[in-house]
Design an enzyme around this catalytic site. Structure first.
Site, PDB file in Angstrom:
ATOM      1  N   TYR A 124       0.818  -1.211   0.000  1.00 27.87           N
ATOM      2  CA  TYR A 124       0.000   0.000   0.000  1.00 27.87           C
ATOM      3  C   TYR A 124       0.856   1.267   0.000  1.00 27.87           C
ATOM      4  O   TYR A 124       1.705   1.458   0.876  1.00 27.87           O
ATOM      5  CB  TYR A 124      -0.910  -0.008   1.219  1.00 27.87           C
ATOM      6  N   SER A 152       1.343  -7.566   1.960  1.00 27.40           N
ATOM      7  CA  SER A 152       0.315  -6.629   2.411  1.00 27.40           C
ATOM      8  C   SER A 152      -0.711  -6.402   1.299  1.00 27.40           C
ATOM      9  O   SER A 152      -1.359  -7.346   0.880  1.00 27.40           O
ATOM     10  CB  SER A 152       0.967  -5.328   2.888  1.00 27.40           C
ATOM     11  N   GLN A 153      -0.850  -5.162   0.802  1.00 28.13           N
ATOM     12  CA  GLN A 153      -1.747  -4.941  -0.337  1.00 28.13           C
ATOM     13  C   GLN A 153      -1.374  -5.862  -1.491  1.00 28.13           C
ATOM     14  O   GLN A 153      -2.247  -6.429  -2.163  1.00 28.13           O
ATOM     15  CB  GLN A 153      -1.671  -3.493  -0.786  1.00 28.13           C
ATOM     16  N   ASP A 173       0.976  -8.167  14.198  1.00 30.00           N
ATOM     17  CA  ASP A 173       0.721  -7.213  13.115  1.00 30.00           C
ATOM     18  C   ASP A 173      -0.377  -6.246  13.532  1.00 30.00           C
ATOM     19  O   ASP A 173      -1.507  -6.659  13.805  1.00 30.00           O
ATOM     20  CB  ASP A 173       0.316  -7.985  11.859  1.00 30.00           C
ATOM     21  N   HIS A 231       4.051  -5.868  11.064  1.00 29.13           N
ATOM     22  CA  HIS A 231       3.648  -5.950   9.665  1.00 29.13           C
ATOM     23  C   HIS A 231       4.807  -6.247   8.714  1.00 29.13           C
ATOM     24  O   HIS A 231       4.584  -6.564   7.555  1.00 29.13           O
ATOM     25  CB  HIS A 231       2.935  -4.656   9.261  1.00 29.13           C
TER      26      HIS A 231
END
Length: 324
Positions: free
Chosen positions: A92, A187-188, A273, A303
């Site tokens: 992201y 992540s994203q 996270d 994360h």
């Protein structure tokens, strides 16, 4: 740092019901068909980079609506025959960065296609090069609520379609073995990889790390920071839109894509996270249709997840399946 969510034992059994629209498959079939029908051709040109021991090229391919999307393609300088490929999606706020910046997969013997994310690339890292030429209704800062009033206009409809078209473009590269294409991202990028694995023709393996964009409602309710809070902020203002917002994002939920993934899949998750609650990642993993599946668990990481250690785990896992 304390655990941010359920215990490991609870996560292994966490299989929430996530809203799935009746027209989910029809929506995506139409969306992808329209993007392919929009036409456009992929173009590959040499990249400006000081890297000399790999071939690094600039790929421009047609994404959603035929709109141009950019990616870096890196591959070994001397290789015999078509190579397996890894298509990677970014986290992201990040972009594809600089040519030659991310070449670990190429150094491991793969064709590495590192895809830019439209409209992002200015939050961290070395930048991006793909605009998103679409407007939006009322939204919070960030991209999570852009076009949120309808799945037709939602931002991630364009991003996921770009991802499918990236796989299409990779499959057509003459130096790629089209039977050995994997998708990955953190992540994203992990959430995008799940969508690409479910929607693309010819993906043979998926490796989502600390995957965002899964079990949206759970994420909005328990995340301690990060992009899920954009949706929470939006709904704190637009109090009468809760049902409509979660209906829209149900078309983009990684849990619903996981139900449709049958290829070998390696997940990762971090139990401390604060951005992607581990229960959201486990929600997707526990709904995965694939028989060949595994999840690497990092009990004391935030994360960043497994970082380089996870890449090593991925490289060994993928080599065992692709014979690379």
């Amino acid at each position: 740092m304390p655990l941010t969510d359920l215990t490991h034992a609870e996560l292994l059994a966490f299989r929430p019901e996530v809203q799935e629209p009746a027209d989910f498959d029809a929506f995506w079939r139409r969306t992808i068909a329209e993007a392919r029908a929009a036409g456009g051709t992929a173009e590959l040109t040499p990249a400006d980079t000081p890297v000399t021991q790999l071939i690094v090229e600039d790929l421009v391919f047609p994404g959603f609506g035929g709109e141009p999307v950019r990616a870096w393609v890196s591959r070994p300088l001397h290789a015999d025959g078509p190579l397996p490929a890894v298509v990677q999606f970014q986290g992201y706020g990040g972009g594809r960065g600089l040519a030659g910046e991310n070449v670990a997969w190429a150094l491991a013997g793969y064709v590495h296609v590192f895809v830019d994310t439209r409209g992002q690339g200015s939050g961290w890292g070395s930048g991006g090069d793909t605009p998103d030429p679409h407007g939006s209704g009322p939204a919070t800062p960030g991209v999570m609520t852009r076009g949120i009033h309808s799945p037709e206009t939602y931002y991630y409809r364009r991003v996921y379609t770009d991802a499918v078209r990236a796989v299409d473009a990779t499959r057509d590269l003459p130096f790629v073995d089209a039977s050995r294409i994997a998708v990955t991202g953190g992540s994203q990028g992990g959430g995008i990889a799940l969508a690409a694995a479910a929607l693309s023709d010819g993906v043979a393996a998926a490796m989502p790390d600390v995957a965002f964009l899964c079990a949206f409602r759970r994420g909005v309710e328990v995340a301690g920071g990060g992009p899920y809070l954009e949706l929470a902020t939006y709904l704190s203002v637009h109090r009468d839109e809760v049902a409509d917002v979660f209906r829209t994002v149900s078309y983009f939920d990684g849990v619903n894509f996981a139900r449709r993934i049958h290829v070998p899949t390696l997940f990762s998750v971090a139990l401390m996270d604060t951005v992607v609650p581990p229960s959201t990642t486990f929600a997707a993993y526990n709904h995965l249709a694939a028989e060949d599946r595994a999840i690497e668990v990092y009990p004391f990481n935030d994360h960043e997840g497994g970082g380089a250690a996870q890449w090593r785990a991925q490289a060994g896992w993928l080599a065992a399946r692709f014979g690379a």
